[in-house]
Design a protein around this motif. Sequence first.
Motif, PDB file in Angstrom:
ATOM      1  N   MET A   1       0.850  -1.200   0.000  1.00 51.90           N
ATOM      2  CA  MET A   1       0.000   0.000   0.000  1.00 51.90           C
ATOM      3  C   MET A   1       0.881   1.243   0.000  1.00 51.90           C
ATOM      4  SD  MET A   1      -2.685   1.116   2.972  1.00 51.90           S
ATOM      5  CE  MET A   1      -3.442   2.699   2.986  1.00 51.90           C
ATOM      6  N   ASP A   2       0.760   2.025  -1.064  1.00 54.17           N
ATOM      7  CA  ASP A   2       1.575   3.228  -1.202  1.00 54.17           C
ATOM      8  C   ASP A   2       0.685   4.435  -0.950  1.00 54.17           C
ATOM      9  OD1 ASP A   2       3.176   5.316  -1.912  1.00 54.17           O
ATOM     10  OD2 ASP A   2       3.947   4.405  -3.733  1.00 54.17           O
ATOM     11  N   LEU A   3       0.966   5.187   0.110  1.00 59.14           N
ATOM     12  CA  LEU A   3       0.124   6.321   0.469  1.00 59.14           C
ATOM     13  C   LEU A   3       0.210   7.460  -0.535  1.00 59.14           C
ATOM     14  CD1 LEU A   3       0.743   6.486   4.309  1.00 59.14           C
ATOM     15  CD2 LEU A   3      -1.336   5.772   3.160  1.00 59.14           C
ATOM     16  N   TYR A   4       1.190   7.405  -1.448  1.00 60.60           N
ATOM     17  CA  TYR A   4       1.345   8.476  -2.421  1.00 60.60           C
ATOM     18  C   TYR A   4       0.692   8.131  -3.748  1.00 60.60           C
ATOM     19  CZ  TYR A   4       4.486  10.795   0.749  1.00 60.60           C
ATOM     20  OH  TYR A   4       4.998  11.428   1.837  1.00 60.60           O
ATOM     21  N   LYS A   5       0.004   7.038  -3.835  1.00 58.61           N
ATOM     22  CA  LYS A   5      -0.675   6.661  -5.060  1.00 58.61           C
ATOM     23  C   LYS A   5      -2.171   6.550  -4.785  1.00 58.61           C
ATOM     24  CE  LYS A   5       3.210   4.209  -7.173  1.00 58.61           C
ATOM     25  NZ  LYS A   5       3.696   2.932  -7.698  1.00 58.61           N
ATOM     26  N   GLY A   6      -2.968   6.794  -5.821  1.00 58.83           N
ATOM     27  CA  GLY A   6      -4.408   6.667  -5.657  1.00 58.83           C
ATOM     28  C   GLY A   6      -4.961   7.794  -4.814  1.00 58.83           C
ATOM     29  N   LYS A   7      -5.879   7.454  -3.941  1.00 56.76           N
ATOM     30  CA  LYS A   7      -6.537   8.454  -3.102  1.00 56.76           C
ATOM     31  C   LYS A   7      -5.668   8.716  -1.874  1.00 56.76           C
ATOM     32  CE  LYS A   7     -11.126   7.092  -4.670  1.00 56.76           C
ATOM     33  NZ  LYS A   7     -12.444   6.574  -4.276  1.00 56.76           N
ATOM     34  N   LEU A   8      -4.703   9.605  -2.050  1.00 57.17           N
ATOM     35  CA  LEU A   8      -3.694   9.848  -1.012  1.00 57.17           C
ATOM     36  C   LEU A   8      -4.331  10.186   0.336  1.00 57.17           C
ATOM     37  CD1 LEU A   8      -0.924  10.533   0.175  1.00 57.17           C
ATOM     38  CD2 LEU A   8      -1.106  12.785  -0.906  1.00 57.17           C
ATOM     39  N   MET A  10      -7.444  10.060   1.484  1.00 61.73           N
ATOM     40  CA  MET A  10      -8.331   9.063   2.053  1.00 61.73           C
ATOM     41  C   MET A  10      -7.535   7.893   2.604  1.00 61.73           C
ATOM     42  SD  MET A  10     -11.327   8.220   2.902  1.00 61.73           S
ATOM     43  CE  MET A  10     -12.336   9.410   2.026  1.00 61.73           C
ATOM     44  N   ASP A  11      -6.475   7.447   1.907  1.00 64.70           N
ATOM     45  CA  ASP A  11      -5.644   6.355   2.397  1.00 64.70           C
ATOM     46  C   ASP A  11      -4.941   6.747   3.705  1.00 64.70           C
ATOM     47  OD1 ASP A  11      -4.531   5.000  -0.810  1.00 64.70           O
ATOM     48  OD2 ASP A  11      -6.376   4.746   0.304  1.00 64.70           O
ATOM     49  N   ALA A  15      -5.447   5.046   7.293  1.00 57.49           N
ATOM     50  CA  ALA A  15      -4.323   4.493   8.048  1.00 57.49           C
ATOM     51  C   ALA A  15      -4.260   5.092   9.455  1.00 57.49           C
ATOM     52  CB  ALA A  15      -3.016   4.743   7.300  1.00 57.49           C
ATOM     53  N   MET A  16      -4.509   6.403   9.564  1.00 55.52           N
ATOM     54  CA  MET A  16      -4.510   7.043  10.879  1.00 55.52           C
ATOM     55  C   MET A  16      -5.640   6.489  11.744  1.00 55.52           C
ATOM     56  SD  MET A  16      -3.800  10.958   9.578  1.00 55.52           S
ATOM     57  CE  MET A  16      -3.795  11.717  11.195  1.00 55.52           C
ATOM     58  N   ARG A  17      -6.796   6.304  11.150  1.00 53.66           N
ATOM     59  CA  ARG A  17      -7.930   5.750  11.892  1.00 53.66           C
ATOM     60  C   ARG A  17      -7.624   4.324  12.361  1.00 53.66           C
ATOM     61  NH1 ARG A  17     -12.943   3.488   9.613  1.00 53.66           N
ATOM     62  NH2 ARG A  17     -14.585   3.555  11.192  1.00 53.66           N
ATOM     63  N   THR A  18      -6.946   3.572  11.517  1.00 51.53           N
ATOM     64  CA  THR A  18      -6.573   2.201  11.890  1.00 51.53           C
ATOM     65  C   THR A  18      -5.576   2.210  13.047  1.00 51.53           C
ATOM     66  OG1 THR A  18      -6.932   1.464   9.614  1.00 51.53           O
ATOM     67  CG2 THR A  18      -5.587   0.038  11.034  1.00 51.53           C
ATOM     68  N   ALA A  47       1.938  -0.727   8.676  1.00 53.59           N
ATOM     69  CA  ALA A  47       3.263  -0.761   8.046  1.00 53.59           C
ATOM     70  C   ALA A  47       3.394   0.353   7.015  1.00 53.59           C
ATOM     71  CB  ALA A  47       3.496  -2.130   7.405  1.00 53.59           C
ATOM     72  N   ALA A  48       2.317   0.583   6.229  1.00 50.31           N
ATOM     73  CA  ALA A  48       2.364   1.637   5.210  1.00 50.31           C
ATOM     74  C   ALA A  48       2.465   3.008   5.862  1.00 50.31           C
ATOM     75  CB  ALA A  48       1.119   1.559   4.336  1.00 50.31           C
ATOM     76  N   LEU A  49       1.772   3.187   6.978  1.00 49.10           N
ATOM     77  CA  LEU A  49       1.833   4.471   7.674  1.00 49.10           C
ATOM     78  C   LEU A  49       3.227   4.719   8.232  1.00 49.10           C
ATOM     79  CD1 LEU A  49       0.308   6.953   8.675  1.00 49.10           C
ATOM     80  CD2 LEU A  49      -0.440   5.644  10.663  1.00 49.10           C
TER      81      LEU A  49
END
Length: 305
Positions: A1-8, A10-11, A15-18, A47-49
Amino acid sequence: MDLYKGKLYMDLFTAMRTFVAVVQSGSMTGAAYQLNVTNALVGQRIAALEDHLEARLLNRTTRQHSLTEFGATYLDYCRDVLELVARSEGSAKDQKLHPEGLLRIAAPVSFGAEALMPALKEFRELAPKVEIDLILSDANEDLIGRGIDVAFRIGQLDDSTLLQTRLMSYRMAICAAPGYLARSGPLETPGDLDTHDAILFSKTGRKPWRLFKDGEQIHWTPSAALTVNSGQAVRIAVGEAMGIAMLPEVLIAKDLADGRLVRLLPDWQLPEQPISLIYHRDRYMPERLSSFLAFAKSRFGRNVN
């Protein structure tokens, strides 16, 4: 999971909510149950966060997790963000229930004063937090240039990038005061028009009056006793027994009902023009505007006989 791709965003938010859910529940399993996702997905998000932040948030052992020093600080930031988002969502929902803010409306002078103004009292009762700026003008105001949210227009509309909604028909009636008829004689047929003076609205000038009945059509060019650039002033002049006039029904409805004016040639039909609403295309329309549009369609959507 790349936080810089797609819906940055929202992702990142997810991740913060998780991360907060893991801390609150005390385990990834508890967070997975709380969020209705798999354990593996929870682990991937954490891990992505951490990869995104380039810092470890949790000390992991086979049995438990504990916050790192940075994780404890970041947890406070996450909670602030989640609370802010929750407040924003609550505010958006409240706006739908209680619209507020400035709404700029444009309308022709006579229609605006006689028909729209009383209706605005009803709308204000439904949406008391909406502030209304009403612009009355017989010119077609530039919505974008003047910051107008919605406008009422009478007549056929040109093609436009603005949205258009058809409302009621703008009906006309020939009328006079009882005192004028008593002095100048009756007006029972179109042929009697030639014996009467007309009070004219200068915007339409000396255009022929068109009358229709059973397939017959008559065009009569009025002889003006008085020409005025205000429909309301024409109405006052007719009420003062100065002549006959062709006026919008909405402008003289009360006068006809009270007997101050008399409808002439009631068996003959007169031309009608459509009344329309025009407003901006907006994917996210303010609730104050959408509420007014719904109200206006209900209030002016069709003629009441």
